[in-house]
Motif scaffolding. Structure first.
Motif, PDB file in Angstrom:
ATOM      1  N   GLN A   1       0.846  -1.111   0.032  1.00 11.42           N
ATOM      2  CA  GLN A   1      -0.129   0.012   0.061  1.00 11.42           C
ATOM      3  C   GLN A   1       0.723   1.267   0.023  1.00 11.42           C
ATOM      4  O   GLN A   1       0.785   2.267  -0.709  1.00 11.42           O
ATOM      5  N   LEU A   2       1.920   1.189   0.717  1.00 12.53           N
ATOM      6  CA  LEU A   2       2.733   2.562   1.030  1.00 12.53           C
ATOM      7  C   LEU A   2       3.410   2.819  -0.467  1.00 12.53           C
ATOM      8  O   LEU A   2       3.683   3.968  -0.938  1.00 12.53           O
ATOM      9  N   ASN A   3       3.678   1.657  -1.347  1.00  3.49           N
ATOM     10  CA  ASN A   3       4.497   2.001  -2.462  1.00  3.49           C
ATOM     11  C   ASN A   3       3.440   2.025  -3.704  1.00  3.49           C
ATOM     12  O   ASN A   3       3.917   1.807  -4.707  1.00  3.49           O
ATOM     13  N   GLY A   4       2.174   1.974  -3.350  1.00  3.08           N
ATOM     14  CA  GLY A   4       1.149   2.167  -4.478  1.00  3.08           C
ATOM     15  C   GLY A   4       1.062   0.746  -5.410  1.00  3.08           C
ATOM     16  O   GLY A   4       0.490   1.071  -6.559  1.00  3.08           O
ATOM     17  N   TYR A   5       1.331  -0.463  -4.834  1.00  5.08           N
ATOM     18  CA  TYR A   5       1.000  -1.522  -5.530  1.00  5.08           C
ATOM     19  C   TYR A   5      -0.460  -2.109  -5.537  1.00  5.08           C
ATOM     20  O   TYR A   5      -0.862  -1.757  -4.364  1.00  5.08           O
ATOM     21  N   HIS A   6      -0.884  -2.537  -6.443  1.00  2.64           N
ATOM     22  CA  HIS A   6      -2.210  -3.253  -6.540  1.00  2.64           C
ATOM     23  C   HIS A   6      -2.021  -4.654  -5.978  1.00  2.64           C
ATOM     24  O   HIS A   6      -1.108  -5.281  -6.506  1.00  2.64           O
ATOM     25  N   PHE A   7      -2.732  -5.060  -5.106  1.00  2.00           N
ATOM     26  CA  PHE A   7      -2.714  -6.623  -4.405  1.00  2.00           C
ATOM     27  C   PHE A   7      -4.018  -7.270  -4.769  1.00  2.00           C
ATOM     28  O   PHE A   7      -4.874  -7.024  -4.192  1.00  2.00           O
ATOM     29  N   GLY A   8      -3.707  -8.091  -5.771  1.00  2.00           N
ATOM     30  CA  GLY A   8      -5.049  -8.895  -6.168  1.00  2.00           C
ATOM     31  C   GLY A   8      -5.119  -9.990  -5.270  1.00  2.00           C
ATOM     32  O   GLY A   8      -4.161 -10.299  -4.425  1.00  2.00           O
ATOM     33  N   ILE A   9      -6.174 -10.912  -5.664  1.00  2.00           N
ATOM     34  CA  ILE A   9      -6.118 -12.267  -4.855  1.00  2.00           C
ATOM     35  C   ILE A   9      -4.846 -13.198  -5.032  1.00  2.00           C
ATOM     36  O   ILE A   9      -4.603 -13.840  -3.921  1.00  2.00           O
ATOM     37  N   GLY A  10      -4.143 -13.202  -6.085  1.00  2.00           N
ATOM     38  CA  GLY A  10      -3.407 -14.003  -6.243  1.00  2.00           C
ATOM     39  C   GLY A  10      -1.914 -13.823  -5.378  1.00  2.00           C
ATOM     40  O   GLY A  10      -1.354 -14.473  -4.469  1.00  2.00           O
ATOM     41  N   LYS A  11      -1.833 -12.049  -5.298  1.00  2.00           N
ATOM     42  CA  LYS A  11      -0.706 -11.658  -4.460  1.00  2.00           C
ATOM     43  C   LYS A  11      -1.052 -12.078  -3.001  1.00  2.00           C
ATOM     44  O   LYS A  11      -0.181 -12.318  -2.231  1.00  2.00           O
ATOM     45  N   ILE A  12      -2.364 -12.075  -2.532  1.00  2.36           N
ATOM     46  CA  ILE A  12      -2.760 -12.291  -1.152  1.00  2.36           C
ATOM     47  C   ILE A  12      -2.470 -13.492  -0.926  1.00  2.36           C
ATOM     48  O   ILE A  12      -1.934 -13.734   0.360  1.00  2.36           O
ATOM     49  N   LEU A  13      -2.726 -14.350  -1.696  1.00  5.70           N
ATOM     50  CA  LEU A  13      -2.527 -15.975  -1.456  1.00  5.70           C
ATOM     51  C   LEU A  13      -1.151 -16.162  -1.191  1.00  5.70           C
ATOM     52  O   LEU A  13      -0.724 -16.967  -0.267  1.00  5.70           O
ATOM     53  N   ILE A  14      -0.217 -15.312  -2.282  1.00  2.06           N
ATOM     54  CA  ILE A  14       1.309 -15.608  -1.874  1.00  2.06           C
ATOM     55  C   ILE A  14       1.606 -15.272  -0.455  1.00  2.06           C
ATOM     56  O   ILE A  14       2.432 -15.745   0.173  1.00  2.06           O
ATOM     57  N   THR A  15       1.075 -14.077  -0.203  1.00  3.64           N
ATOM     58  CA  THR A  15       1.211 -13.425   1.182  1.00  3.64           C
ATOM     59  C   THR A  15       1.004 -14.339   2.385  1.00  3.64           C
ATOM     60  O   THR A  15       1.754 -14.548   3.364  1.00  3.64           O
TER      61      THR A  15
END
Ligand code: ASP
Length: 528
Positions: A433-447
């Motif tokens: 969020q700080l760097n303005g990246y969009h986080f979709g469901i795929g990235k959330i799953l990776i997280t």
């Protein structure tokens, strides 16, 4: 004898008054007794709480004094060392007990169960660890996506973070599970190291020594332009100009100066299984270990008396060390609130609910009895250092089956870190969020996956979670330079997640005991 109504009254009145007085004296006496008993019974805990409070009471004014005075770096370092010295000794004592405690605990716990029961206990333990870790990460993700702390945080200067690769971390973990030297496990573990990726640009040979001044100028120019310093050979003045690339490359598998707890656990489990299979022949070894464990527990009791002073000293030193506490917290306020809220939900709702569902008992009593461990975790920021205290609280105050406590807690302190997993998930999405990246469901799953794995890989020592966070950020394709920003508040956040980690392990003991009651009952021999 004139016995009038008044007289009777008077006489009765006196008696009554006397009785009442005696009653009052009795009840006040018993009240005082009761209070004294409570204080005596809980003296250690009361002193620990006083230690925590004193740590803040001394640390905060001392911090403003040190910040407002003209102490140089060296003087400040000396003050921090002196103030934190008792704490340092306390942590050293706790660490000293870790190896004998883990070895005797696990070997005896495993040796007192048959192989089938150990297997069942192991499976239940890992199911519990996995479930609570995933729950913690999901809570963190939901909170950070709803509060969006990264949108409000103040941007800071970026710092160069070290490199951590997910695959290498997993391989390192497996390497450490299978140590190659038993003695070495007690003080060293394997870790993949990286080096700068450099390109050799050109070699220059400068024959005339008189132009060294120009060499120095050129060196400065190259350094300022991302080039590494010269490697100047003083006799021939041969220089090699290299360019440092931004990425790091694989260097070697090195041995770091850190205890390999995973290796110790594997060796202890294997030894315990073999001992259990030996049957009556192994009895002398079991008896010897039993005595060793008793000695370790006695030493833990003794060290607990240093705990209040140790925690006070650790908190004071940590506060004195801080520069501008208020400002650091202000700029990351929403992030801190999000992480604290997540940790609180995990600690105050998830764990008590799990406890209640498994035992149908009031969780408050159990949690109340874990206070000494919670304060020690808060003071030391290390699940490993807290292990002796956790074991004491779980076994002696909460009366959990010794075999379960001795098996579940050392493993839990090493691999089960729900607070760390939650923090890493929150921190990862915060950086996005700080760097303005969009986080979709795929990235959330990776997280979710990488935070859970990273928490398993994190060592049970202060700020270990911050190192594995780099791995989570890299897995999610985020810049790792913001770790420096989080480092500024880690002295506090680490304490909270360590408390959560320790409470998670303690609740795990009850759950596993509950589901293993029948198997434990079936085992006839229990030296613990
Ligand atoms: N300090 C934590 C622990 O020992 C690990 C972390 O840094 O999250 O449990």
């Amino acid at each position: 004898m004139i016995v009038d109504a008044e007289g009777v009254k008077a006489s009765n009145g006196y008696d009554l008054a006397h009785e009442t007085q005696t009653d009052i004296m009795d009840s006040s006496g018993s009240l005082a007794n009761k209070l004294r008993n409570i204080v005596v019974r809980n003296l250690q805990l009361i002193l620990i709480i006083v230690g925590v409070v004193c740590g803040f009471i001394i640390g905060l004014p001392l911090n403003s004094h040190v910040q407002s005075s003209n102490y140089d770096v060296e003087e400040r370092r000396r003050i921090v060392i002196l103030v934190g010295f008792v704490g340092e000794v306390f942590v050293r004592l706790l660490k000293l007990l870790i190896i004998p405690l883990i070895i005797t605990s696990i070997v005896l716990a495993v040796a007192s169960l048959d192989t089938k029961t150990t297997g069942k206990l192991g499976r239940r333990t890992f199911t519990y660890y996995l479930s609570t870790t995933v729950i913690a990460v999901i809570i963190g993700v939901i909170l950070v996506l709803s509060i969006r702390p990264g949108d409000t945080a103040v941007q800071h200067e970026k710092s160069q973070a070290s490199h951590v690769d997910a695959l290498d971390s997993i391989l390192d973990m497996i390497r450490n599970i299978f140590p190659d030297n038993l003695v070495e496990t007690t003080f060293r573990s394997s870790q993949t190291s990286y080096k700068d990726d450099v390109t050799s640009l050109y070699n220059i040979s400068i024959p005339d020594r008189n132009i060294r001044g120009s060499v120095e100028n050129l060196t400065k120019f190259l350094e300022n332009n991302l080039y590494d310093p010269w490697s100047v050979n003083e006799t021939s003045l041969d220089v090699r100009v290299i360019k440092k690339n931004s990425r790091k490359v694989w260097a070697k598998i090195e041995k770091t100066d850190r205890m390999n707890v995973l290796g110790i656990i594997t060796c202890s489990i294997v030894f315990g299984i073999a001992l259990s299979k030996l049957g009556p022949e192994g009895k002398p070894v079991k008896e010897l270990l039993e005595v060793c464990l008793k000695i370790v527990m006695m030493l833990i009791n003794a060290v607990m008396w240093v705990c209040p002073f140790g925690i006070c000293s650790l908190i004071t030193a940590n506060l004195v060390e801080m520069e501008n506490i208020a400002k650091t917290f202000e700029s990351l306020a929403y992030f801190i609130v999000t992480a604290i809220a997540g940790t609180a939900i995990q600690g105050m709702i998830v764990y008590p609910t799990i406890y209640f569902i498994s035992t149908r008992k009031n969780p408050l009593r159990y949690l109340f009895n874990m206070q000494a461990a919670a304060y020690t975790a808060f003071g030391t920021s290390s699940s490993a250092a807290t292990l002796p205290v956790t074991l004491k609280c779980v076994k002696e105050l909460n009366n959990v089956d010794s075999r379960v406590a001795h098996f579940v807690l050392p493993i839990g302190a090493t691999v089960n870190m729900d607070g760390t997993a939650l923090y890493e998930a929150v921190a990862c999405i915060f950086v996005a969020q700080l760097n303005g990246y969009h986080f979709g469901i795929g990235k959330i799953l990776i997280t979710v996956l990488s935070s859970s794995a990273a928490s398993v890989g994190a060592a049970a020592i202060p700020s270990a979670g911050l190192v594995t966070l780099i791995m989570v950020l890299e897995a999610a394709g985020l810049p790792t330079s913001d770790v420096g920003l989080l480092y500024s508040v880690d002295w506090f956040m680490d304490r909270l997640r360590t408390v959560c980690n320790v409470i998670g392990d303690a609740i795990g003991c009850v759950v596993i005991e509950k589901f293993s009651r029948k198997d434990l009952h079936d085992d006839e021999y229990s030296p613990l």
